[in-house]
Design a protein around this motif. Structure first.
Motif, PDB file in Angstrom:
ATOM      1  N   ASP A   1       8.851   3.939   0.900  1.00 28.13           N
ATOM      2  CA  ASP A   1       9.551   2.920   0.125  1.00 28.13           C
ATOM      3  C   ASP A   1       8.970   1.523   0.341  1.00 28.13           C
ATOM      4  O   ASP A   1       9.439   0.562  -0.272  1.00 28.13           O
ATOM      5  N   GLU A   2       7.980   1.400   1.193  1.00 24.98           N
ATOM      6  CA  GLU A   2       7.408   0.097   1.525  1.00 24.98           C
ATOM      7  C   GLU A   2       6.249  -0.200   0.572  1.00 24.98           C
ATOM      8  O   GLU A   2       5.222   0.473   0.604  1.00 24.98           O
ATOM      9  N   LEU A   3       6.427  -1.185  -0.315  1.00 20.35           N
ATOM     10  CA  LEU A   3       5.504  -1.435  -1.414  1.00 20.35           C
ATOM     11  C   LEU A   3       4.084  -1.689  -0.940  1.00 20.35           C
ATOM     12  O   LEU A   3       3.137  -1.037  -1.383  1.00 20.35           O
ATOM     13  N   GLN A   4       3.889  -2.677  -0.033  1.00 15.77           N
ATOM     14  CA  GLN A   4       2.544  -3.027   0.422  1.00 15.77           C
ATOM     15  C   GLN A   4       1.860  -1.814   1.050  1.00 15.77           C
ATOM     16  O   GLN A   4       0.685  -1.528   0.777  1.00 15.77           O
ATOM     17  N   GLY A   5       2.599  -1.093   1.872  1.00 19.62           N
ATOM     18  CA  GLY A   5       2.019   0.067   2.540  1.00 19.62           C
ATOM     19  C   GLY A   5       1.614   1.160   1.561  1.00 19.62           C
ATOM     20  O   GLY A   5       0.582   1.815   1.734  1.00 19.62           O
ATOM     21  N   ILE A   6       2.428   1.352   0.526  1.00 27.43           N
ATOM     22  CA  ILE A   6       2.106   2.390  -0.466  1.00 27.43           C
ATOM     23  C   ILE A   6       0.795   2.067  -1.175  1.00 27.43           C
ATOM     24  O   ILE A   6      -0.092   2.915  -1.310  1.00 27.43           O
ATOM     25  N   LEU A   7       0.657   0.829  -1.637  1.00 24.46           N
ATOM     26  CA  LEU A   7      -0.543   0.451  -2.378  1.00 24.46           C
ATOM     27  C   LEU A   7      -1.780   0.481  -1.486  1.00 24.46           C
ATOM     28  O   LEU A   7      -2.862   0.904  -1.919  1.00 24.46           O
ATOM     29  N   GLU A   8      -1.645   0.046  -0.242  1.00 27.86           N
ATOM     30  CA  GLU A   8      -2.786   0.088   0.674  1.00 27.86           C
ATOM     31  C   GLU A   8      -3.187   1.527   0.969  1.00 27.86           C
ATOM     32  O   GLU A   8      -4.380   1.860   1.042  1.00 27.86           O
ATOM     33  N   SER A   9      -2.203   2.384   1.132  1.00 29.13           N
ATOM     34  CA  SER A   9      -2.487   3.794   1.370  1.00 29.13           C
ATOM     35  C   SER A   9      -3.166   4.424   0.149  1.00 29.13           C
ATOM     36  O   SER A   9      -4.084   5.236   0.286  1.00 29.13           O
TER      37      SER A   9
ATOM     38  N   THR B   1      -6.148   6.554 -16.013  1.00 30.37           N
ATOM     39  CA  THR B   1      -6.781   5.267 -16.274  1.00 30.37           C
ATOM     40  C   THR B   1      -5.916   4.177 -15.634  1.00 30.37           C
ATOM     41  O   THR B   1      -4.818   4.445 -15.145  1.00 30.37           O
ATOM     42  N   PHE B   2      -6.414   2.949 -15.672  1.00 29.95           N
ATOM     43  CA  PHE B   2      -5.636   1.861 -15.086  1.00 29.95           C
ATOM     44  C   PHE B   2      -4.333   1.644 -15.856  1.00 29.95           C
ATOM     45  O   PHE B   2      -3.291   1.341 -15.267  1.00 29.95           O
ATOM     46  N   ALA B   3      -4.378   1.827 -17.192  1.00 31.00           N
ATOM     47  CA  ALA B   3      -3.160   1.673 -18.000  1.00 31.00           C
ATOM     48  C   ALA B   3      -2.114   2.718 -17.598  1.00 31.00           C
ATOM     49  O   ALA B   3      -0.920   2.419 -17.509  1.00 31.00           O
ATOM     50  N   VAL B   4      -2.569   3.946 -17.340  1.00 33.08           N
ATOM     51  CA  VAL B   4      -1.648   5.001 -16.912  1.00 33.08           C
ATOM     52  C   VAL B   4      -1.119   4.699 -15.514  1.00 33.08           C
ATOM     53  O   VAL B   4       0.062   4.909 -15.219  1.00 33.08           O
ATOM     54  N   PHE B   5      -1.986   4.182 -14.633  1.00 30.16           N
ATOM     55  CA  PHE B   5      -1.531   3.820 -13.285  1.00 30.16           C
ATOM     56  C   PHE B   5      -0.423   2.760 -13.353  1.00 30.16           C
ATOM     57  O   PHE B   5       0.558   2.838 -12.607  1.00 30.16           O
ATOM     58  N   LYS B   6      -0.584   1.781 -14.241  1.00 32.59           N
ATOM     59  CA  LYS B   6       0.432   0.736 -14.347  1.00 32.59           C
ATOM     60  C   LYS B   6       1.782   1.316 -14.797  1.00 32.59           C
ATOM     61  O   LYS B   6       2.844   0.878 -14.338  1.00 32.59           O
ATOM     62  N   GLN B   7       1.745   2.331 -15.687  1.00 28.20           N
ATOM     63  CA  GLN B   7       2.985   2.998 -16.076  1.00 28.20           C
ATOM     64  C   GLN B   7       3.627   3.694 -14.887  1.00 28.20           C
ATOM     65  O   GLN B   7       4.838   3.619 -14.672  1.00 28.20           O
ATOM     66  N   LEU B   8       2.798   4.369 -14.087  1.00 29.10           N
ATOM     67  CA  LEU B   8       3.315   5.070 -12.915  1.00 29.10           C
ATOM     68  C   LEU B   8       3.873   4.084 -11.885  1.00 29.10           C
ATOM     69  O   LEU B   8       4.918   4.336 -11.273  1.00 29.10           O
ATOM     70  N   ALA B   9       3.177   2.970 -11.707  1.00 35.00           N
ATOM     71  CA  ALA B   9       3.656   1.964 -10.758  1.00 35.00           C
ATOM     72  C   ALA B   9       4.986   1.371 -11.208  1.00 35.00           C
ATOM     73  O   ALA B   9       5.878   1.113 -10.391  1.00 35.00           O
ATOM     74  N   ASN B  10       5.132   1.192 -12.507  1.00 34.45           N
ATOM     75  CA  ASN B  10       6.388   0.673 -13.034  1.00 34.45           C
ATOM     76  C   ASN B  10       7.521   1.685 -12.851  1.00 34.45           C
ATOM     77  O   ASN B  10       8.654   1.326 -12.518  1.00 34.45           O
ATOM     78  N   THR B  11       7.208   2.978 -13.045  1.00 37.98           N
ATOM     79  CA  THR B  11       8.224   4.032 -12.920  1.00 37.98           C
ATOM     80  C   THR B  11       8.620   4.267 -11.471  1.00 37.98           C
ATOM     81  O   THR B  11       9.813   4.318 -11.138  1.00 37.98           O
ATOM     82  N   TYR B  12       7.618   4.388 -10.589  1.00 35.00           N
ATOM     83  CA  TYR B  12       7.896   4.769  -9.202  1.00 35.00           C
ATOM     84  C   TYR B  12       8.188   3.562  -8.299  1.00 35.00           C
ATOM     85  O   TYR B  12       8.997   3.656  -7.380  1.00 35.00           O
ATOM     86  N   LEU B  13       7.500   2.435  -8.559  1.00 32.65           N
ATOM     87  CA  LEU B  13       7.638   1.274  -7.673  1.00 32.65           C
ATOM     88  C   LEU B  13       8.393   0.124  -8.324  1.00 32.65           C
ATOM     89  O   LEU B  13       8.705  -0.861  -7.644  1.00 32.65           O
ATOM     90  N   GLN B  14       8.630   0.246  -9.626  1.00 31.55           N
ATOM     91  CA  GLN B  14       9.339  -0.786 -10.388  1.00 31.55           C
ATOM     92  C   GLN B  14       8.651  -2.147 -10.297  1.00 31.55           C
ATOM     93  O   GLN B  14       9.285  -3.185 -10.109  1.00 31.55           O
ATOM     94  N   ILE B  15       7.333  -2.125 -10.444  1.00 33.88           N
ATOM     95  CA  ILE B  15       6.554  -3.371 -10.469  1.00 33.88           C
ATOM     96  C   ILE B  15       5.610  -3.338 -11.671  1.00 33.88           C
ATOM     97  O   ILE B  15       5.165  -2.275 -12.098  1.00 33.88           O
ATOM     98  N   ASP B  16       5.323  -4.513 -12.221  1.00 33.39           N
ATOM     99  CA  ASP B  16       4.387  -4.622 -13.338  1.00 33.39           C
ATOM    100  C   ASP B  16       3.040  -5.187 -12.907  1.00 33.39           C
ATOM    101  O   ASP B  16       2.048  -5.029 -13.626  1.00 33.39           O
ATOM    102  N   ASN B  17       3.014  -5.816 -11.731  1.00 28.54           N
ATOM    103  CA  ASN B  17       1.750  -6.421 -11.270  1.00 28.54           C
ATOM    104  C   ASN B  17       1.796  -6.605  -9.756  1.00 28.54           C
ATOM    105  O   ASN B  17       2.879  -6.637  -9.145  1.00 28.54           O
ATOM    106  N   HIS B  18       0.595  -6.714  -9.159  1.00 34.82           N
ATOM    107  CA  HIS B  18       0.482  -6.917  -7.717  1.00 34.82           C
ATOM    108  C   HIS B  18      -0.943  -7.372  -7.438  1.00 34.82           C
ATOM    109  O   HIS B  18      -1.878  -7.035  -8.186  1.00 34.82           O
ATOM    110  N   HIS B  19      -1.123  -8.106  -6.368  1.00 33.96           N
ATOM    111  CA  HIS B  19      -2.466  -8.645  -6.095  1.00 33.96           C
ATOM    112  C   HIS B  19      -3.467  -7.539  -5.740  1.00 33.96           C
ATOM    113  O   HIS B  19      -4.690  -7.758  -5.788  1.00 33.96           O
ATOM    114  N   LEU B  20      -3.015  -6.346  -5.386  1.00 42.89           N
ATOM    115  CA  LEU B  20      -3.917  -5.234  -5.086  1.00 42.89           C
ATOM    116  C   LEU B  20      -4.312  -4.439  -6.334  1.00 42.89           C
ATOM    117  O   LEU B  20      -5.145  -3.535  -6.251  1.00 42.89           O
ATOM    118  N   PHE B  21      -3.735  -4.781  -7.481  1.00 37.52           N
ATOM    119  CA  PHE B  21      -4.022  -4.019  -8.700  1.00 37.52           C
ATOM    120  C   PHE B  21      -5.495  -4.110  -9.102  1.00 37.52           C
ATOM    121  O   PHE B  21      -6.068  -3.145  -9.616  1.00 37.52           O
TER     122      PHE B  21
END
Length: 459
Positions: A434-442, A389-409
């Motif tokens: 390791d490139e944040l923007q590229g990871i989310l776009e991919s 779910t989106f809530a689970v994705f946010k946990q994964l993003a926080n763990t792997y990317l160390q971010i809580d929010n992004h305009h692509l969310f």
């Protein structure tokens, strides 16, 4: 003085009496040898020696065997945990080692066979030693060897040891085991006939676990309540255990949840593959060799044994596959586990073989399990591990990317509503660079690809 010496027997009289006594002893030994079987003679002599030793020796020895009445002996485990804490100059040898490839600052200490360790407690002098014996017939826990600790004390201290020293050891061991640094995972080796262990270093914790936050909180609360309710289970007359069923599609985090539970409770894991167990009797024997404060894990129970399903379901599946039921039945020499045997170890008489245990089943197909296995008392908590779910994705993003929010969310949130993707798939995508923007776009492209595939399948 002269009258006293005159009353003493002469040397010839003494020698004559000694000769008569020796002849009588020889005659008695001959008669005993001729008339009494050797086994009985050995028994008499051993008892006689024990009696002499008891009356003339000032010491008493406690023997703590590795197992007790067919189960693992908790006293042995407590002593094994306690003794390394008192090792000092009194020990004449030690076993040392480390589970890490790094240079250890504090290597683990173990007691070798034959080592003697002295302890002082409340004015008592105590001596411990570890013994190893070879058994004529091996069992599932000893592989042909039997270990025991020996505690030597003064006879006058025997009651004090029972009343104060052993409770002291239990208390120290309980504290250490609840805070142990190294956990172990055990697997049953059918060929060797026993549990084989390895250090368990899985990094999963509830903080990093990709799971619905509400379900995660409920599980944490349930576990914390369970470990604090020993008196409650005793009062209501139930075994101090808890059964979990983790079910859901592959890749949804069932194994990671088990690891997180083990790390939180500091419980060792016994990973049991039911297909390696040959009978209900062997299953009982295996279970009684596990320890308290542990997790018994049975993964993919729907695949492990047909005992987890009723005969009607098995017959329907075989008819669909064109199989004959007789071809699928186990051989008479290897009958396998029955459903009743499986149920008896979950909540029958044999489920009370220990304290503070979790029994965790996992499956990808809950619908294939027999209803009898799922009833309350056998499965206390049913946990569905679903898609991301989106809530689970946010946990994964926080763990792997160390971010809580992004305009692509927002884009990701909308796409996750349209497709089913497992947390494992999401984690794989987030680890690609390791490139944040590229990871989310991919990742967005990955989700769009899944949406496209879904539309093609529907059409």
């Amino acid at each position: 003085m002269a009258s006293f010496l005159s009353e003493l027997p002469s040397i010839s009289t003494i020698l004559s009496a000694y000769a008569s006594l020796s002849a009588a002893i020889m005659l008695f030994r001959t008669m005993l040898s001729d008339m009494v079987p050797s086994q009985i003679r050995e028994y008499i002599f051993s008892k006689f020696s024990q009696s002499l030793s008891y009356y003339f020796s000032p010491n008493f020895t406690f023997i703590v065997d590795q197992n007790w009445q067919a189960v693992s002996n908790y006293t042995y485990r407590a002593v094994e945990t306690y003794l390394p804490t008192i090792i000092g100059t009194s020990a004449d040898s030690l076993l040392i080692g480390s589970f890490s490839s790094l240079v250890p600052h504090n290597p683990d200490l173990r007691i070798p066979v034959g080592c003697k360790i002295t302890d002082e407690f409340q004015g008592m002098k105590l001596e411990w030693s570890l013994h190893k014996e070879t058994k004529s017939s091996s069992s599932h826990w000893d592989n042909g060897f039997w270990y025991s600790y020996r505690l030597k004390c003064k006879k006058s201290d025997q009651q004090k040891v029972m009343a104060t020293y052993l409770p002291h050891i239990y208390s120290i061991a309980q504290t250490i085991l609840s805070k142990r640094e190294n956990l172990h995972i055990h697997t049953y080796n059918k060929g060797m006939g026993g549990w084989k262990s390895a250090v368990f270093k899985h990094p999963a914790t509830f903080a990093t676990l990709a799971m619905d936050p509400e379900s995660k909180s409920e599980i944490i609360k349930d576990l914390e309540t369970f470990v604090q309710r020993k008196e409650f289970f005793q009062r209501v007359g139930r075994s101090w255990k808890r059964g979990y069923l983790l079910h859901g599609p592959p890749g949804t985090g069932k194994s990671s949840l088990v690891a997180a539970i083990a790390n939180k409770l500091r419980y060792n894991i016994y990973d049991l593959q039911l297909q390696s167990v040959r009978s209900d009797a062997e299953l009982r024997s295996i279970l009684t060799s596990t320890t308290n404060r542990s997790i018994l894990l049975v993964e993919d129970i729907d695949c492990s044994t047909k005992a987890s399903r009723d005969r009607t379901m098995i017959r329907d599946e075989q008819e669909e596959d064109g199989e004959d039921e007789s071809d699928q039945s186990p051989s008479s020499s290897d009958p396998g586990i029955t459903l009743s045997g499986l149920l008896n170890f979950t909540d029958g008489l044999w489920s009370s073989f220990g304290d503070e245990r979790l029994i965790i089943f996992t499956t990808n197909h809950k619908e294939k399990l027999d209803a009898a296995l799922l009833r309350p008392g056998r499965i206390d908590r049913d946990v569905f591990m679903g898609y991301c779910t989106f809530a689970v994705f946010k946990q994964l993003a926080n763990t792997y990317l160390q971010i809580d929010n992004h305009h692509l969310f927002d884009t990701i949130k909308n796409l996750l509503k349209e497709v089913s993707v497992t947390p494992a798939e999401v984690a794989q995508q987030l680890m690609r660079s390791d490139e944040l923007q590229g990871i989310l776009e991919s990742f967005i492209e990955f989700l769009k690809g899944k949406v496209g595939n879904k539309i093609e399948e529907e059409n």
